[in-house]
Design an enzyme around this catalytic site. Structure first.
Site, PDB file in Angstrom:
ATOM      1  N   ASP A 140       0.815  -1.216   0.000  1.00 18.45           N
ATOM      2  CA  ASP A 140       0.000   0.000   0.000  1.00 18.45           C
ATOM      3  C   ASP A 140       0.851   1.269   0.000  1.00 18.45           C
ATOM      4  O   ASP A 140       0.368   2.338  -0.366  1.00 18.45           O
ATOM      5  CB  ASP A 140      -0.907   0.038   1.230  1.00 18.45           C
ATOM      6  CG  ASP A 140      -1.643  -1.268   1.450  1.00 18.45           C
ATOM      7  OD1 ASP A 140      -1.807  -2.027   0.471  1.00 18.45           O
ATOM      8  OD2 ASP A 140      -2.028  -1.541   2.596  1.00 18.45           O
ATOM      9  N   MET A 182      -5.492  -3.660  -5.253  1.00 22.53           N
ATOM     10  CA  MET A 182      -5.403  -3.549  -3.795  1.00 22.53           C
ATOM     11  C   MET A 182      -4.826  -2.191  -3.408  1.00 22.53           C
ATOM     12  O   MET A 182      -4.591  -1.332  -4.251  1.00 22.53           O
ATOM     13  CB  MET A 182      -4.556  -4.697  -3.244  1.00 22.53           C
ATOM     14  CG  MET A 182      -5.149  -6.078  -3.520  1.00 22.53           C
ATOM     15  SD  MET A 182      -4.127  -7.441  -2.923  1.00 22.53           S
ATOM     16  CE  MET A 182      -4.786  -7.605  -1.268  1.00 22.53           C
ATOM     17  N   GLU A 236      -9.382  -0.774  -4.273  1.00 21.27           N
ATOM     18  CA  GLU A 236     -10.380  -1.602  -3.600  1.00 21.27           C
ATOM     19  C   GLU A 236     -11.167  -0.862  -2.522  1.00 21.27           C
ATOM     20  O   GLU A 236     -12.301  -1.223  -2.214  1.00 21.27           O
ATOM     21  CB  GLU A 236      -9.700  -2.819  -2.969  1.00 21.27           C
ATOM     22  CG  GLU A 236      -8.676  -2.460  -1.901  1.00 21.27           C
ATOM     23  CD  GLU A 236      -7.980  -3.682  -1.307  1.00 21.27           C
ATOM     24  OE1 GLU A 236      -8.377  -4.810  -1.632  1.00 21.27           O
ATOM     25  OE2 GLU A 236      -7.030  -3.490  -0.516  1.00 21.27           O
ATOM     26  N   GLN A 285      -1.082  -9.332  -6.809  1.00 23.08           N
ATOM     27  CA  GLN A 285      -0.163  -8.206  -6.570  1.00 23.08           C
ATOM     28  C   GLN A 285       0.822  -8.476  -5.441  1.00 23.08           C
ATOM     29  O   GLN A 285       1.861  -7.815  -5.341  1.00 23.08           O
ATOM     30  CB  GLN A 285      -0.967  -6.945  -6.242  1.00 23.08           C
ATOM     31  CG  GLN A 285      -1.831  -6.463  -7.381  1.00 23.08           C
ATOM     32  CD  GLN A 285      -2.989  -5.636  -6.881  1.00 23.08           C
ATOM     33  OE1 GLN A 285      -2.938  -4.417  -6.871  1.00 23.08           O
ATOM     34  NE2 GLN A 285      -4.068  -6.281  -6.444  1.00 23.08           N
TER      35      GLN A 285
END
Length: 359
Positions: A140, A182, A236, A285
């Site tokens: 992230d 994601m 997402e 991913q």
């Protein structure tokens, strides 16, 4: 005097973790003559009895390990020692975890994780007087005070590659292709991959969107670029138009996002009558071989983390800033959550390219 250190990976897996472990082993054994023990499955390796660990040597950590995805040590994102899940709810097993660290005879610990994992590890270190150094990993890329975390670069490249595969079939069938990626609550993966992969629309949690605005962008493509297909990438955690998260499930306090791609696709098909297809990359991913940047960053982080232990600098997280590896306070990194900002250079770049961000 440090003679024996432990290393563990915690939270979701990602590409580059093994490269970091390898660097730790090579630096600790080669430069300082320390023993290195890998704690298996995050902190659960210290809670379970017998303890779950592996003695790590340079011979075990060859160049094949540099290329391997996942984590050779195993990991978990469901076993908070302070709220350990069980059949009757959660219990505090932090004392058992600390006792495991002492039973293993470790002088220091290197923890590789994201914001949640590092917060837990710091609490354990403070409670159990554990000498801790942290390495940031998260696809992230939302940890504070570091420009890069292990796993992010490979995740972006994977999403970009997916757009590269979707574009020819979108053009062949005059379709709207929606790719869900994601990133939890941050839009870093979506905007970076969207720019690199030539997306027409990029939707991120930090920017409110309108289906009408998205549809106007799709319709304009036939006039401005003489084509009747489109590529859309959506993070997402993007909410529906009512501001509600689209989730697969929620257990205890953990939300599993999933389905916003189909929501967006259905709305576009309804308004435009377009032929829409939706692809969700999910854990693709996280897996696969780390790319060059993740291998380099992981290696640099691993070496620097060992050097911090040797210098007696504990309660620190290694970080990447201005092409340098530095160290920052773990608490500052965890508190400095890094979402995508409206003045981010990638937001400005996307707008400058005429990419629709939905607003």
């Amino acid at each position: 005097m440090i003679k024996k250190i432990g290393v563990l990976t915690s939270g979701g897996d990602c590409a580059g973790l093994n490269a970091a472990v390898r660097a730790i082993v090579h630096r600790a054994t080669g430069e300082y003559g320390w023993e290195v023990y890998g704690v298996c499955n995050g902190t659960t390796g210290l809670i379970n009895r017998p303890l779950q660990y592996r003695h790590l040597s340079r011979g075990m950590c060859d160049t094949a390990m540099l290329r391997a995805g996942g984590t050779m040590l195993g990991t978990t994102n469901k076993a908070n020692p302070f709220a350990f899940p069980g059949a009757d709810g959660t219990t505090d097993r932090s004392d058992e975890c600390i006792a495991g660290y002492k039973e293993l005879g470790l002088d220091a610990l290197i923890g590789i994780g994201g914001d949640g994992s590092l917060d837990i590890l710091q609490r354990l270190a403070q409670k159990g007087n554990i000498n801790l150094v942290a390495i940031p990993k998260t696809i992230d890329n939302d940890l504070g005070l570091t420009e890069n975390a292990i796993g992010y670069s490979t995740a972006v490249e994977t999403a970009m590659d997916a757009l590269d595969h979707l574009q020819p079939t979108a053009a062949s069938h005059q379709r709207v292709m929606v790719l869900e990626v994601m990133g939890r609550d941050a839009g870093h993966i979506a905007i970076a991959a969207g720019i690199a992969g030539g997306a027409d629309v990029i939707l991120v949690p930090e920017i409110f969107y309108s289906i009408d605005t998205i549809c106007q962008k799709i319709k304009s493509l036939s006039k401005t670029e003489s084509r009747n297909f489109a590529l859309i990438i959506v993070a997402e955690a993007v909410k529906d138009e009512n501001g509600e998260p689209v989730v697969v499930s929620q257990k205890w306090e953990r939300i599993r996002y999933g389905g916003i791609g189909h929501y967006i696709g259905d709305k576009i098909a309804e308004k435009l009558g377009a032929d829409v297809r939706v692809t969700s990359l999910g854990h693709i991913q996280r897996g696969g071989q780390p790319n060059a940047l993740d291998r380099i960053i992981a290696s640099a982080f691993g070496v620097y983390a060992v050097d911090l232990l040797a210098q007696g600098k504990f309660d620190r997280m290694v970080a990447w800033q201005n092409r340098q590896v530095i160290d920052v306070a773990i608490s500052d990194a965890v508190k400095g959550y890094q979402s995508l900002q409206l003045d981010d250079i990638l937001v400005k770049t996307a707008r400058g390219l005429g990419i629709c961000l939905g607003d």
